[in-house]
Motif scaffolding. Sequence first.
Motif, short mmCIF file in Angstrom:
data_model
loop_
_atom_site.label_atom_id
_atom_site.label_comp_id
_atom_site.label_asym_id
_atom_site.label_seq_id
_atom_site.Cartn_x
_atom_site.Cartn_y
_atom_site.Cartn_z
N UNK A 32 -14.36 -10.79 56.63
CA UNK A 32 -14.97 -11.96 57.26
C UNK A 32 -15.36 -13.05 56.26
N UNK A 33 -15.45 -12.71 54.98
CA UNK A 33 -15.80 -13.68 53.93
C UNK A 33 -17.13 -14.38 54.22
N UNK A 40 -18.26 -17.81 64.07
CA UNK A 40 -16.99 -18.49 64.36
C UNK A 40 -16.99 -19.02 65.79
N UNK A 41 -17.43 -18.19 66.73
CA UNK A 41 -17.49 -18.60 68.13
C UNK A 41 -18.42 -19.81 68.30
N UNK A 42 -19.62 -19.73 67.72
CA UNK A 42 -20.59 -20.83 67.85
C UNK A 42 -20.03 -22.12 67.23
N UNK A 43 -19.35 -22.00 66.12
CA UNK A 43 -18.76 -23.18 65.45
C UNK A 43 -17.71 -23.84 66.34
N UNK A 82 -13.59 -22.00 54.72
CA UNK A 82 -13.87 -20.75 55.42
C UNK A 82 -13.47 -20.84 56.89
N UNK A 83 -13.85 -21.94 57.55
CA UNK A 83 -13.50 -22.11 58.97
C UNK A 83 -12.00 -22.22 59.15
N UNK A 89 -6.59 -16.77 60.64
CA UNK A 89 -6.41 -15.32 60.50
C UNK A 89 -7.17 -14.45 61.52
N UNK A 90 -8.29 -14.91 62.05
CA UNK A 90 -9.03 -14.06 63.00
C UNK A 90 -8.31 -14.07 64.35
N UNK A 91 -8.15 -12.92 64.96
CA UNK A 91 -7.35 -12.80 66.17
C UNK A 91 -7.91 -13.64 67.31
#
Length: 389
Positions: A32-33, A40-43, A82-83, A89-91
């Motif tokens: 997740x770094x 991620x969802x909130x962003x 990061x974002x 890469x995140x599914x």
Amino acid sequence: MINITLFSQIITKLDRSKFKKLVKLRQTDKHQKGFDSWSHLVSMLFCQFAKSQSIRDISNGLRSATGNLNHLGMHKSPSKSTLSYQNKNRSWELFRDYYYSLLESLGQQSQMKRTKFKIKSKIFLLDATTISLCLSLFDWAKYKTKKGAIKMHTLLDYDGHLPSYVNITDGKTTDNKGAYDIPLLKGSIIVADRFYNDFSLLNVWDSNDVYFVVRHKKNIKFNSVKELELPENRHQQVLKDEIIELTGLKTKQKYRKRLRRVALWDDKNQQTIEVITNQMSWTANTITQLYKARWEVEIFFRDIKQQLHIKSFIGTTQNAVMIQIWTALITILILKALKTQAKHPWYLSNLVAFIRLNLFVKVDLYKWLDNPFNKEQPPPDKYVQGVLF
């Protein structure tokens, strides 16, 4: 006095325990770094509510909320790199699964008053919309020689006007081909335009005990078996009601049963509309009203394209585009739930605009929804009697 922002209160409506279960199932917090799936969802929800035009806008926008990020379940605002990395890469399937999970709870809250049909069948509206992309940037989105696009095949639940199923394909996939994978509910009815006049598809629906009302193409060949009586002195828009049998060699092989054909006059567009259905017992007027209800799926596509952020994308990979679309669907699910609960008669466009302007304002969400223009009255003047002597 409320001590958390409007955006924080909106985020608290989301069931975080369900999200954690999905994260654990899909193992999306590995590598997740320092930027977990919830952050991620909130962003990405901030991207939708604020209509951020770039990753820089999301990063800087959340950074401006320093001190309030803990109410969002975040420790710090994400950096641009990061974002961008996690969007790549995140599914995206995590966000899709969470949409369907929220639909079970928030979807019930978003049901509004609609035209009531005197039928017990669950009604679904089926259509697809194309989202254009630049082929040089989105080289995976094949459509035409110099154009890229993706297509959203959407099965809209009539009760809440929210997608019960979405299939996102490349732009080349025809509407009817993208509909073969939709989940079928026994006894339900699917209303669709002429692009779904595919008799192989209609046969699949009929075999699964699903009713359909589909606008038919003018070139289909059929024989009239029986003409049904039209109601006298009412429902004058119904021009014809008959039982037909397909005669074309290829179409007859694909669909062997008899169909019902209803013709109606569309006064708004000054044209005749002809639909076919495998429902033989409902009135012709009910069938025409069902087809007219199909316009709601067009309104849904208009709303999601105009009010949310899916016409331009902050990432160019397929995974990033999918994440942005599914978080847009989560956003409209939240918005419709808020709109239904509010006492104020919000238009969706006004609600989106007002939330966008007040994201980091500290005001009670429900009081604001019910009375957004309420102004605090100034305290009454205190008259002090002067000393006479």
